[in-house]
Motif scaffolding. Structure first.
Motif, PDB file in Angstrom:
ATOM      1  N   TRP A 209       0.786  -1.225   0.107  1.00 53.42           N
ATOM      2  CA  TRP A 209       0.008   0.143  -0.024  1.00 53.42           C
ATOM      3  C   TRP A 209       0.862   1.188   0.081  1.00 53.42           C
ATOM      4  N   PRO A 210       0.417   2.382  -0.826  1.00 50.87           N
ATOM      5  CA  PRO A 210      -0.739   2.582  -1.618  1.00 50.87           C
ATOM      6  C   PRO A 210      -0.689   2.092  -3.054  1.00 50.87           C
ATOM      7  N   THR A 258      -0.209  -3.499   3.633  1.00 51.70           N
ATOM      8  CA  THR A 258      -0.501  -4.358   2.444  1.00 51.70           C
ATOM      9  C   THR A 258      -1.819  -3.643   1.889  1.00 51.70           C
ATOM     10  N   PHE A 259      -2.174  -3.823   0.734  1.00 51.07           N
ATOM     11  CA  PHE A 259      -3.136  -3.473  -0.222  1.00 51.07           C
ATOM     12  C   PHE A 259      -3.995  -4.698  -0.380  1.00 51.07           C
ATOM     13  N   SER A 265     -10.495   1.384  -2.499  1.00 45.98           N
ATOM     14  CA  SER A 265      -9.586   2.416  -1.812  1.00 45.98           C
ATOM     15  C   SER A 265      -9.975   3.771  -2.107  1.00 45.98           C
TER      16      SER A 265
END
Length: 265
Positions: A209-210, A258-259, A265
């Motif tokens: 992330w991001p 983490t994403f 999002s």
């Protein structure tokens, strides 16, 4: 302790060089002493940081093949980071290094005197899995994989991960695969999220992330010889600042954020 990070993907057009330049500038803005290393004979990182490869008297080529001290080739940039630049001469380095024993360790040996001078060294590996990329992975402590959020983007990811595993087994057992950095991401589409979910599931690869959004600011910045952080505020620059903070906190002992691509999002 100096962190040496390799940024690698043998597929071109995934914002690899943009990631190196922007991440380096963002880490410098956090107060770190940063060196970026251009291992690509095309010299895209060198140009992106404001230097014309055709006008340089010394480069990483001489460091790797002629035992030039890296300090004698390093140049400053307007982004607050130092640069070990590349020129087209580097294209001939692969053949020269192939004839040397311990060729995979050439860059690691060259960078060794610099470890006390920088907090972070970021290596821009070429879009291939040849000797130069092996040098970058052998010299690094960790590796990031920029991944374009499109259907065909993860073609070859498996091959890259196999190369990373081979480096871990043979030349650099301490190399850590941090994960993928999503680039050219469009949060408005389910397609981008589906690609990331597929990569995460298929390769068991963390997605950091991001995600880096698709924006024209990156092309404009590269054309001007500066990073996207040098201009006015925009979502691309903020994404790289957030990524830099994520990595800096991780290197200080925190877990990586983490994403989750299934969540908007």
């Amino acid at each position: 302790m100096t962190t040496v990070l390799a940024v690698a993907n043998q597929k071109g057009g995934v914002a690899k060089t943009t990631t190196v330049a922007s991440l380096g500038a963002a880490l410098a803005a956090l107060g770190q002493r940063v060196l970026t290393v251009d291992l690509d004979p095309q010299g895209c990182l060198t140009f992106s940081l404001g230097h014309n490869p055709d006008r340089l008297e010394a480069s990483v080529h001489e460091v790797l093949t002629a035992d030039l001290r890296p300090q004698d080739a390093i140049v400053e940039t307007g982004e607050g980071v130092d640069l070990l630049p590349a020129t087209i001469d580097l294209a001939g380095a692969e053949a020269m290094l192939l004839m040397r024993p311990g060729r995979e360790f050439t860059l690691k040996r060259a960078l060794s005197p610099l470890l006390s001078e920088y907090d972070t060294i970021i290596i821009d590996c070429p879009p291939s899995l040849g000797v130069l990329t092996l040098n970058g992975l052998t010299a690094a402590q960790s590796v990031l994989v920029p991944l374009q959020c499109e259907t065909l983007a993860h073609r070859g990811v498996g091959q890259l991960l196999r190369t990373v595993r081979e480096v871990q087994q043979i030349t650099n057992p301490d190399l850590v695969l941090l994960g993928a950095v999503p680039t050219l991401y469009d949060a408005r589409t389910t397609h981008s999220r589906d690609v990331l979910a597929d990569v995460s599931d298929r390769y068991d690869l963390p997605v950091l992330w991001p995600p880096i959004p698709r924006t024209v600011r990156f092309a404009e910045a590269s054309a001007s010889g500066a990073t996207v952080l040098a201009g006015r505020k925009n979502k691309g620059a903020q994404a790289y600042r957030d990524l830099a903070e994520n990595l800096a906190k991780h290197w200080a002992g925190s877990e990586l954020v983490t994403f989750a691509p299934a969540v908007d999002s």
